[in-house]
Scaffold this motif. Sequence first.
Motif, mmCIF file in Angstrom:
data_model
loop_
_atom_site.group_PDB
_atom_site.id
_atom_site.type_symbol
_atom_site.label_atom_id
_atom_site.label_comp_id
_atom_site.label_asym_id
_atom_site.label_seq_id
_atom_site.Cartn_x
_atom_site.Cartn_y
_atom_site.Cartn_z
ATOM 1 N N VAL A 23 34.094 -12.027 4.184
ATOM 2 C CA VAL A 23 34.324 -10.584 4.065
ATOM 3 C C VAL A 23 35.219 -10.291 2.853
ATOM 4 C CG1 VAL A 23 35.454 -8.594 5.166
ATOM 5 C CG2 VAL A 23 33.960 -10.097 6.498
ATOM 6 N N ALA A 24 36.259 -11.085 2.704
ATOM 7 C CA ALA A 24 37.195 -10.872 1.589
ATOM 8 C C ALA A 24 36.514 -11.080 0.240
ATOM 9 C CB ALA A 24 38.393 -11.820 1.725
ATOM 10 N N GLN A 25 35.617 -12.050 0.158
ATOM 11 C CA GLN A 25 34.935 -12.304 -1.098
ATOM 12 C C GLN A 25 33.981 -11.166 -1.460
ATOM 13 O OE1 GLN A 25 33.366 -16.245 -0.215
ATOM 14 N NE2 GLN A 25 34.868 -17.177 -1.566
ATOM 15 N N ARG A 26 33.453 -10.468 -0.467
ATOM 16 C CA ARG A 26 32.540 -9.352 -0.711
ATOM 17 C C ARG A 26 33.282 -8.047 -1.000
ATOM 18 N NH1 ARG A 26 29.847 -9.250 4.308
ATOM 19 N NH2 ARG A 26 30.084 -11.417 4.844
ATOM 20 N N ALA A 27 34.535 -7.971 -0.558
ATOM 21 C CA ALA A 27 35.314 -6.746 -0.753
ATOM 22 C C ALA A 27 35.875 -6.709 -2.174
ATOM 23 C CB ALA A 27 36.458 -6.687 0.261
ATOM 24 N N PRO A 28 35.590 -5.645 -2.910
ATOM 25 C CA PRO A 28 36.026 -5.585 -4.312
ATOM 26 C C PRO A 28 37.542 -5.520 -4.493
ATOM 27 C CG PRO A 28 35.021 -3.513 -3.629
ATOM 28 C CD PRO A 28 34.827 -4.477 -2.506
ATOM 29 N N GLY A 29 38.269 -5.041 -3.487
ATOM 30 C CA GLY A 29 39.716 -4.891 -3.640
ATOM 31 C C GLY A 29 40.536 -6.109 -3.266
ATOM 32 N N THR A 30 39.887 -7.160 -2.814
ATOM 33 C CA THR A 30 40.620 -8.338 -2.354
ATOM 34 C C THR A 30 41.005 -9.213 -3.547
ATOM 35 O OG1 THR A 30 39.285 -8.303 -0.342
ATOM 36 C CG2 THR A 30 40.586 -10.279 -0.758
ATOM 37 N N SER A 31 42.274 -9.586 -3.598
ATOM 38 C CA SER A 31 42.729 -10.421 -4.712
ATOM 39 C C SER A 31 42.309 -11.874 -4.502
ATOM 40 C CB SER A 31 44.251 -10.344 -4.844
ATOM 41 O OG SER A 31 44.871 -11.066 -3.792
ATOM 42 N N THR A 32 42.201 -12.588 -5.595
ATOM 43 C CA THR A 32 41.842 -14.003 -5.515
ATOM 44 C C THR A 32 42.943 -14.794 -4.813
ATOM 45 O OG1 THR A 32 42.707 -14.343 -7.753
ATOM 46 C CG2 THR A 32 40.337 -13.989 -7.537
ATOM 47 N N LEU A 33 44.171 -14.300 -4.898
ATOM 48 C CA LEU A 33 45.290 -14.959 -4.222
ATOM 49 C C LEU A 33 45.119 -14.895 -2.708
ATOM 50 C CD1 LEU A 33 47.986 -16.388 -4.678
ATOM 51 C CD2 LEU A 33 49.090 -14.163 -4.589
#
Length: 56
Positions: A23-33
């Motif tokens: 889910v985090a990888q698909r969400a544009p606002g999620t930081s790589t950290l």
Amino acid sequence: MSLSSHIEELKKKHIMLSEQVEVAQRAPGTSTLEIAELKKQKLRLKEEIERLSVSA
């Protein structure tokens, strides 16, 4: 809690983290950290599961 039930709980947590990473990888606002931290937690769980499975 028996060892086998503890391992099963860890496996459930591992699956939940896998879903969170996806889910985090698909969400544009999620930081790589944030994604990296989730992956580290997932790896720690996997290592713990393997360690406990060998000793079981």
